[in-house]
Every structure is written in C-alpha cells, then in structure tokens.
Enzyme design. Structure first.
Site, PDB file in Angstrom:
ATOM      1  N   THR A 132       0.823  -1.203   0.000  1.00 48.36           N
ATOM      2  CA  THR A 132       0.000   0.000   0.000  1.00 48.36           C
ATOM      3  C   THR A 132       0.858   1.255   0.000  1.00 48.36           C
ATOM      4  OG1 THR A 132      -1.465   1.283   1.441  1.00 48.36           O
ATOM      5  CG2 THR A 132      -0.115  -0.354   2.523  1.00 48.36           C
ATOM      6  N   ASP A 133       0.292   2.361  -0.464  1.00 45.10           N
ATOM      7  CA  ASP A 133       1.023   3.637  -0.401  1.00 45.10           C
ATOM      8  C   ASP A 133       1.199   4.116   1.045  1.00 45.10           C
ATOM      9  OD1 ASP A 133      -1.616   4.363   0.080  1.00 45.10           O
ATOM     10  OD2 ASP A 133      -1.729   5.865  -1.516  1.00 45.10           O
ATOM     11  N   GLU A 134       0.398   3.559   1.974  1.00 43.34           N
ATOM     12  CA  GLU A 134       0.443   4.056   3.356  1.00 43.34           C
ATOM     13  C   GLU A 134       1.784   3.805   4.031  1.00 43.34           C
ATOM     14  OE1 GLU A 134      -2.919   3.474   5.849  1.00 43.34           O
ATOM     15  OE2 GLU A 134      -4.329   3.661   4.196  1.00 43.34           O
ATOM     16  N   TYR A 157      -1.617  -0.530  11.110  1.00 48.45           N
ATOM     17  CA  TYR A 157      -1.841  -1.189   9.816  1.00 48.45           C
ATOM     18  C   TYR A 157      -0.651  -0.962   8.885  1.00 48.45           C
ATOM     19  CZ  TYR A 157      -3.278  -1.523   4.914  1.00 48.45           C
ATOM     20  OH  TYR A 157      -3.312  -1.795   3.570  1.00 48.45           O
ATOM     21  N   LYS A 161       2.206  -3.590   7.342  1.00 45.54           N
ATOM     22  CA  LYS A 161       2.451  -3.802   5.909  1.00 45.54           C
ATOM     23  C   LYS A 161       3.917  -3.488   5.580  1.00 45.54           C
ATOM     24  CE  LYS A 161      -0.117  -4.620   2.962  1.00 45.54           C
ATOM     25  NZ  LYS A 161      -0.604  -5.917   2.384  1.00 45.54           N
TER      26      LYS A 161
END
Ligand code: NAD
Ligand code: DAU
Length: 352
Positions: A132-134, A157, A161
């Site tokens: 994810t970009d997060e 989260y 990741k």
C-alpha cells in the site's frame, strides 16, 4: 496447466477482482484462492466464477505455518499473489495484534513456504507482495510518493504492511527469492466492505444515517478503480522485474469532504431526492488518531516500464459504483448484519 498460481485473500475486495481477472484471462492456469474468510472475506464476491474448472478455493489461515507448508507442497505453486491482510486502519488502531499476526507472521509463513518449495529452481517463479502507499507515511500539500521514498508508516496497519515489505525484500537479497512488490493508492469499486469510506457513505445516505467525516474532512486520498489495480497486478506479476517495486495510483486526488459532497449529489439524483438532502447528513466527528494528511502516488515507473495507466474516468466509474451498491442491496444487507453492526456501534457509537 501452464502455471499453478496462489492468490491469497481472494475472497476480499481487491482479491476477488484479481481472482476473477486471472480465472477468466488465463484458462490454462490453475488459480487457487486461499482465504481465511474473516469478516472481510465473502465467497459471494466470486459466485460468477466459482464453477470454472481452473479455479479452486481453500479455506486456511496464513498464520498457520504448517498448513502453508503443506499447501505449497500439495499444489506446487509457480507464483504467489499475496493480498491476504487485515486492511482497515481504524481496526488496527483499536486492536493492532491481529494485524501483526496476519500481515507480518502470515507473510513470513508464505515466504518460507515459497523459499522451501523453490529452493532448487527459481526459474519462472514469482512471489508478489501487494502493498500500500500508506507505508510511505503522510505527505504535506505538495510532492508525491516514489518507489525510492523512505518508509515512514504511522498506523499499526501501515507499520505491519511495511514490516512485511521489508521481509519480502530481505528474502530477495538473502535467499534470491524472486519477489516483486507494488504499492497502490486507495481503491474503490464493487464488493468493498462498507467499513471503508466510499461504501460506508453510500450505505449511510441510502438509510438516512449520519455520514461520519473525520476531523475537518481535509485529508486527501488518491482514488483508483479496483479493476485498474487488478490490471496493474496482472502486468506486474507477468512482467515485473525481480526485486523491483512499482507504485500504482490514480493521479486522482480528492479531499475527503469534496468526495463526500460529490457522493451526496450523485445519490440525491439516483434516489430522486431533492438536491441538498444528503449533504444534511454530513457530521464532523473526532479525527482518526495519527490521521495521515495526504497520499499521492507517482506512477511513472509502471507507466514507462510496463505501459500501465488507469483506463477509467473517475466520476463516471464512481457513478457506476454507486449504482452497483444500490442494485446489490441484498449483498450490502448481508455484509452489514451481525459482526458489522457490532463493529459499527463500537466505532461510531461513542464518537463526538
Ligand atoms: P479486504 O480486507 O477486503 O480483504 C482481505 C482478505 O484477506 C479477506 O478476504 C480476508 O478474509 C483475508 N484474510 C485476512 N486475514 C487472513 C488470514 N490470516 N489468512 C488468510 N486470509 C486472510 O482487503 P482489500 O482492501 O481487498 O486489500 C487487499 C490487499 O491490498 C491488502 O494486502 C491491502 O493491504 C492491499 N491494499 C489495499 C488497498 C485498498 O484501497 N483497499 C490499497 C492498496 C493496497
Ligand atoms: O491508501 C491505501 C489504503 O487505503 C489501503 O492500504 C487500506 O487498506 C485502505 O483501507 C485505505 O486506507 P484509508 O484509511 O485511506 O481508507 P478509508 O476508506 O478507511 O478512509 C479514507 C479516508 O476517509 C481517510 O482519510 C479517513 C476518512 N474517513 C474514513 C471513514 C471510514 C472518514 O472521514 N470517515 C469514515 O467513516
């Protein structure tokens, strides 16, 4: 069968679109969908392809190391597309543990199983981590996330990741495991669990419930249609270079409040309500803890090297998405009963 491909998390939102694409596009592949069927996994998402001869489903937990090893030996996978994860930031804030087990330990179990199975021959093999970009953290008013941007995760989260991504890269450098990673921005489209912003807003407007806007609604997300993401995954799986990372994004930034107002206008039209009716449901609530301000992806690497770009137009596809949720009311009713109601009460019941 030319290839045995494992897709983890295939009963979830993005996973179900990836499974459908692969089952239909590659009849010569055997596609195995492995999913634990948590609250977010729903086999109803795959009703249209479940009878296809090249598709099978296995209910299993990636945290269970022994059964992962057994499965890899049983099916002798050539490729893994790993989507299974705990995926909702708010849930990770209220209880991080499950995120660590599934997103980190579960990923390591898959990496170890692939390493063991492919130890004598890596040719034609691929372990693909869907990230994810997060993991890149939070941007200010300007700038973009590049593949070279240093990781700076800020929620349990995104930290889980990021931990998994680091391990995937470590297996490449240490054991030559043929890996590839992609980091995508926010997806929208059919079959998304309505804890996420877009289906939650559609659901609440339909049933005249308050629309919870965190903080002032100023946070910015870069929205991509889920099938555009699935096509990018197809390209990266087949053409991505070992050890490489590819950013995937929509070049489509929206402030939350502007997106919510657009959804209000679309729903007023579709539900034949007087213009301005849905906006009255907007309710500003306490902000998400550590709420990342802005995500924005620079997707020029995947565009230049693999020729990918989004093919859909945002407002048009958003309207179709709204239509899908309104038409598939029975799906929405089923996923918003039981556990969802309890979660919703805990999440929003005690908000300001
Ligand atoms: P989702 O929550 O809709 O689906 C996750 C799936 O994983 C579910 O089917 C669930 O049952 C399964 N799962 C969870 N724990 C498991 C376990 N221990 N063992 C086996 N299966 C398990 O998630 P999503 O939104 O479809 O996201 C899929 C992947 O894409 C995730 O890895 C997520 O980090 C990533 N991603 C999501 C977005 C987005 O906007 N939704 C954007 C970029 C990346
Ligand atoms: O960027 C990719 C990520 O996008 C994925 O990795 C995650 O799995 C996915 O859940 C998503 O994370 P976000 O936190 O950005 O998505 P969410 O739909 O939860 O929230 C989008 C924005 O809307 C965010 O700024 C928080 C805000 N929001 C969300 C909800 C659920 C609200 O204002 N009100 C809400 O009720």
């Amino acid at each position: 069968m030319k290839k045995n491909v494992l897709i983890t998390g295939g009963a979830g939102f993005i996973g179900s679109h990836v499974v459908r694409l692969f089952v239909r596009k590659y009849p010569e592949y055997r596609i195995v969908n492995l999913d634990k069927l948590t609250y977010a996994g729903n086999l109803e998402n795959l009703k249209d392809i479940e009878q296809e001869p090249n598709y099978s489903f296995v209910r299993a937990d990636i945290v269970d190391k022994a059964s992962m090893m057994d499965l890899f030996h049983q099916f002798r996978f050539d490729g893994v597309i790993h989507l299974a994860a705990e995926s909702h930031v708010d849930r990770s804030i209220s209880s991080p543990d499950e995120f660590i087990y599934t997103n980190i330990i579960g990923s390591v179990n898959l990496l170890n199983a692939a390493r063991e199975l492919w130890k004598d021959d890596h040719s034609g093999k691929k372990f693909y981590q869907i990230s994810t970009d997060e993991v890149y953290g939070s941007l200010g008013d300007s700038g973009f996330f590049y593949e070279t941007t240093a990781y700076d995760p800020r929620s349990p989260y995104s930290a889980s990741k990021a931990g998994a991504d680091h391990l995937v890269r470590a297996f490449y450098h240490t054991y030559n495991l043929p890996i590839v990673i992609s980091n995508c921005s926010n997806n929208y489209g059919p079959y998304q669990f309505p804890e996420k912003l877009i289906p939650l807003v559609i659901h609440n407007i339909r049933y005249n419930k308050p629309i919870p806007v965190y903080g002032k609604g100023e946070n910015i997300r870069d929205w991509l249609y889920v099938e555009d993401h699935a096509h990018a995954i197809d390209l990266v799986f087949h053409k991505g270079l070992d050890g490489n990372t590819y950013n995937i994004g929509g070049k489509n930034e929206w402030k939350n409040i502007d997106l919510i107002r657009l959804l209000c206008r679309i729903l007023d039209e579709k539900l034949h309500r007087e213009s301005g009716t849905s906006e009255k449901l907007i309710t500003f609530v306490k902000d998400r803890a550590g709420h990342d301000l802005r995500y924005a992806i620079d997707a020029s690497k995947i565009n230049k090297e693999l020729g990918w770009e989004p093919t859909t137009l945002f407002e048009e596809e958003l309207r179709k998405t709204v239509e899908w949720y309104l038409t598939n009311e029975a799906w929405m009713q089923r996923v918003t009963s039981g556990d969802y109601l309890k979660y919703y009460e805990e999440m929003y019941g005690n908000r300001e």
